[in-house]
Write a protein that holds these residues in place. Structure first.
Motif, mmCIF file in Angstrom:
data_model
loop_
_atom_site.group_PDB
_atom_site.id
_atom_site.type_symbol
_atom_site.label_atom_id
_atom_site.label_comp_id
_atom_site.label_asym_id
_atom_site.label_seq_id
_atom_site.Cartn_x
_atom_site.Cartn_y
_atom_site.Cartn_z
ATOM 1 N N LEU A 189 24.094 -17.456 28.212
ATOM 2 C CA LEU A 189 22.661 -17.318 28.468
ATOM 3 C C LEU A 189 21.850 -18.125 27.469
ATOM 4 C CD1 LEU A 189 22.481 -13.471 29.186
ATOM 5 C CD2 LEU A 189 22.480 -15.327 30.870
ATOM 6 N N ARG A 190 20.709 -18.614 27.918
ATOM 7 C CA ARG A 190 19.810 -19.386 27.068
ATOM 8 C C ARG A 190 18.395 -18.830 27.160
ATOM 9 N NH1 ARG A 190 21.511 -25.549 28.959
ATOM 10 N NH2 ARG A 190 23.634 -25.557 28.093
ATOM 11 N N SER A 191 17.555 -19.225 26.217
ATOM 12 C CA SER A 191 16.147 -18.837 26.249
ATOM 13 C C SER A 191 15.527 -19.290 27.565
ATOM 14 C CB SER A 191 15.406 -19.483 25.075
ATOM 15 O OG SER A 191 14.034 -19.163 25.115
ATOM 16 N N GLY A 192 14.812 -18.383 28.211
ATOM 17 C CA GLY A 192 14.212 -18.673 29.511
ATOM 18 C C GLY A 192 15.024 -18.161 30.677
ATOM 19 N N ASP A 193 16.262 -17.753 30.420
ATOM 20 C CA ASP A 193 17.102 -17.179 31.475
ATOM 21 C C ASP A 193 16.723 -15.733 31.733
ATOM 22 O OD1 ASP A 193 18.513 -19.521 31.799
ATOM 23 O OD2 ASP A 193 20.254 -18.873 30.630
ATOM 24 N N HIS A 194 17.192 -15.227 32.859
ATOM 25 C CA HIS A 194 16.949 -13.832 33.244
ATOM 26 C C HIS A 194 18.282 -13.151 33.500
ATOM 27 C CE1 HIS A 194 15.767 -10.783 36.527
ATOM 28 N NE2 HIS A 194 15.363 -10.282 35.376
ATOM 29 N N TYR A 228 26.913 -23.916 37.443
ATOM 30 C CA TYR A 228 26.231 -23.129 36.408
ATOM 31 C C TYR A 228 25.574 -24.080 35.401
ATOM 32 C CZ TYR A 228 25.328 -19.127 33.380
ATOM 33 O OH TYR A 228 24.717 -18.143 32.641
ATOM 34 N N PRO A 229 24.259 -24.027 35.242
ATOM 35 C CA PRO A 229 23.556 -25.026 34.424
ATOM 36 C C PRO A 229 23.794 -24.921 32.925
ATOM 37 C CG PRO A 229 22.028 -23.313 35.153
ATOM 38 C CD PRO A 229 23.329 -23.063 35.857
ATOM 39 N N ASN A 230 24.304 -23.791 32.451
ATOM 40 C CA ASN A 230 24.408 -23.579 31.003
ATOM 41 C C ASN A 230 25.747 -23.992 30.398
ATOM 42 O OD1 ASN A 230 21.856 -22.556 31.257
ATOM 43 N ND2 ASN A 230 22.403 -20.431 30.837
ATOM 44 N N ILE A 231 26.613 -24.612 31.167
ATOM 45 C CA ILE A 231 27.867 -25.123 30.602
ATOM 46 C C ILE A 231 27.572 -26.440 29.893
ATOM 47 C CG2 ILE A 231 30.205 -25.941 31.078
ATOM 48 C CD1 ILE A 231 29.887 -22.958 31.493
ATOM 49 N N ALA A 232 27.898 -26.511 28.612
ATOM 50 C CA ALA A 232 27.625 -27.716 27.820
ATOM 51 C C ALA A 232 28.444 -28.894 28.341
ATOM 52 C CB ALA A 232 27.943 -27.457 26.355
ATOM 53 N N GLU A 233 27.910 -30.089 28.156
ATOM 54 C CA GLU A 233 28.581 -31.294 28.644
ATOM 55 C C GLU A 233 29.981 -31.441 28.057
ATOM 56 O OE1 GLU A 233 28.910 -34.213 31.248
ATOM 57 O OE2 GLU A 233 27.080 -32.991 31.021
ATOM 58 N N ALA A 234 30.145 -31.011 26.790
ATOM 59 C CA ALA A 234 31.442 -31.144 26.124
ATOM 60 C C ALA A 234 32.542 -30.350 26.809
ATOM 61 C CB ALA A 234 31.327 -30.698 24.665
ATOM 62 N N TYR A 235 32.167 -29.306 27.560
ATOM 63 C CA TYR A 235 33.166 -28.457 28.197
ATOM 64 C C TYR A 235 33.263 -28.703 29.702
ATOM 65 C CZ TYR A 235 32.230 -26.361 23.699
ATOM 66 O OH TYR A 235 32.031 -26.182 22.348
#
Length: 410
Positions: free
Chosen positions: A98-103, A231-238
């Motif tokens: 989860l990131r800031s701005g998520d619900h 899923y938008p919150n997966i970092a590019e590195a992974y």
């Protein structure tokens, strides 16, 4: 899972994956560092090109890997990550995905410390909606474009409310949401959350799976049902390699490596051994708990009993549909709440203690202890009366437990 039975798979899991020197159980690996024959291999470990190796025990050891493989089999998943405690697993999940701005949508009946984490998330910019998860429509009513995840427990602690597991699963699939199910109380021996569409299954290994009150641990298992490419919150590195592992890779790298909630080798070994008797313990505890719940419900001094396998339970039919037994958690209220403390003191077998899923029966008055910090408003929303008593039924003989409760109520 193979065609073999549940317990057969657990008991023989170590040998199936290979053990050192012909050991029956996976040995305890206490080494912090792991050496490499060449510096190229060391570099490959860091860059992810060398598979099946270990670099630093904070991220895992052969001992934790063996337990994770066992849990993955139990939950019929594609992989698991273990943590030092159940709460470390939950924090690793939320703070990683989860990131800031998520619900986040969460059941209003969750465990007290999980409820506390919701406040922490709000302080970090994550909006959290607490809803009555026994009704999937209540969840649907708060879903919005920035909703990322829904979190529920199979059986709520301490009120035993059962979420609309199947309905929420369908809703999450429709909206592309990560569906997290805390399966701690039932365990995969009594219910497999993958059957209702769970994306990730959380277990506090301390409870049902370890079961002896001698080890802390937690785990997250990916069922393979969620498409992490969306899923938008997966970092590019992974975002490389097997897409089914993207979520777990981020959890292991950010939630375990960076946060350091590592499961110790000693506790890993104890949990693995405890898991071998999981089904036997769950059967015995479930039988005793049902007998005790039936006795309490019929006693004139008891106002209310909360146990899913009682026909009076609001979600009884749901429990019968999904669970093979009711497990060890029940709660009840005395008609005369002023007698609650004296009654608990009259009991001889239950240990007056917090915690759940031990071989010994544990008892605690809920409002003045584990939910005291939550406050009266939260307790009211969760249906926690001032006179509510929580019981975690152990492995004592059923007749002995019944006799003790009869004398205490007498």
């Amino acid at each position: 899972m193979t065609a073999q039975g549940f317990t057969t798979n657990i008991v023989h899991a170590d040998s199936a994956f290979g053990t050192e020197h012909g050991a029956v159980h996976k040995p305890v690996h206490n080494s912090v560092q792991f050496g490499f024959d060449t510096v190229e291999d060391l570099i490959g470990m860091f860059q992810g090109t060398l598979k099946g190796a270990y670099s630093y025990s904070r991220q895992g050891t052969p001992t934790t890997a063996a337990l994770e493989a066992k849990i993955t089999r139990m939950e019929d998943g594609v992989g698991s990550v273990s943590f030092a405690t159940g709460m470390a697993a939950i924090c690793g999940l939320f703070f990683t995905l989860l990131r800031s701005g998520d619900h986040l949508v969460m059941s209003q009946f969750v465990f007290g410390n999980t409820n506390s984490i919701a406040d922490t998330l709000r302080g970090l910019g994550v909006d959290v909606s607490m809803v009555d998860a026994t009704d999937a429509q209540a969840v649907a009513a708060v879903v919005r474009p920035n909703t990322r995840m829904v979190f529920v427990e199979t059986v709520a602690n301490p009120g035993t409310q059962i979420a609309d597991l199947e309905g929420i699963g369908a809703l999450c699939q429709q909206h592309g949401l990560v569906y997290v199910v805390d399966n701690t109380i039932l365990s995969p021996a009594l219910f497999r959350a993958k059957t209702v569409g769970a994306s990730i299954v959380m277990n506090s290994l301390t409870k049902s799976i370890a079961g002896h009150g001698s080890a802390l641990g937690g785990s997250l298992t990916d069922t393979g049902l969620f498409d992490w490419t969306q899923y938008p919150n997966i970092a590019e590195a992974y975002r490389k390699g097997d897409t089914a592992q993207w979520g777990l890779t981020q959890i292991r790298k950010k939630g375990l490596r960076d946060m350091g909630g590592t499961l110790s080798a000693d506790h890993t070994h104890r949990i693995a051994l405890g898991a071998e008797t999981l089904v036997l313990r769950q059967r015995q505890a479930s039988a005793s708990t049902l007998a005790l719940a039936q006795f309490l419900e019929s006693h004139p001094a008891i106002a209310k009993v909360n146990y899913p396998m009682l026909p009076s339970h609001p979600q009884h039919e749901r429990a019968l549909k999904h669970f093979s037994a009711g497990s060890w958690l029940l709660s009840f209220e005395l008609r005369d709440a002023s007698d609650m403390l004296a009654f608990v003191n009259r009991l001889q077998l239950p240990v007056k203690a917090t915690g759940l899923g031990d071989t010994r029966t544990l008892i605690i008055p809920v409002a003045p202890t584990i939910f005291w910090e939550a406050g009266a408003e939260v307790r009211a929303a969760m249906g926690i009366a001032d006179g509510l008593v929580r019981l975690s039924v152990g492995l004592e003989e059923t007749a002995d437990l019944l006799a003790d409760f009869k004398q205490a109520l007498g």
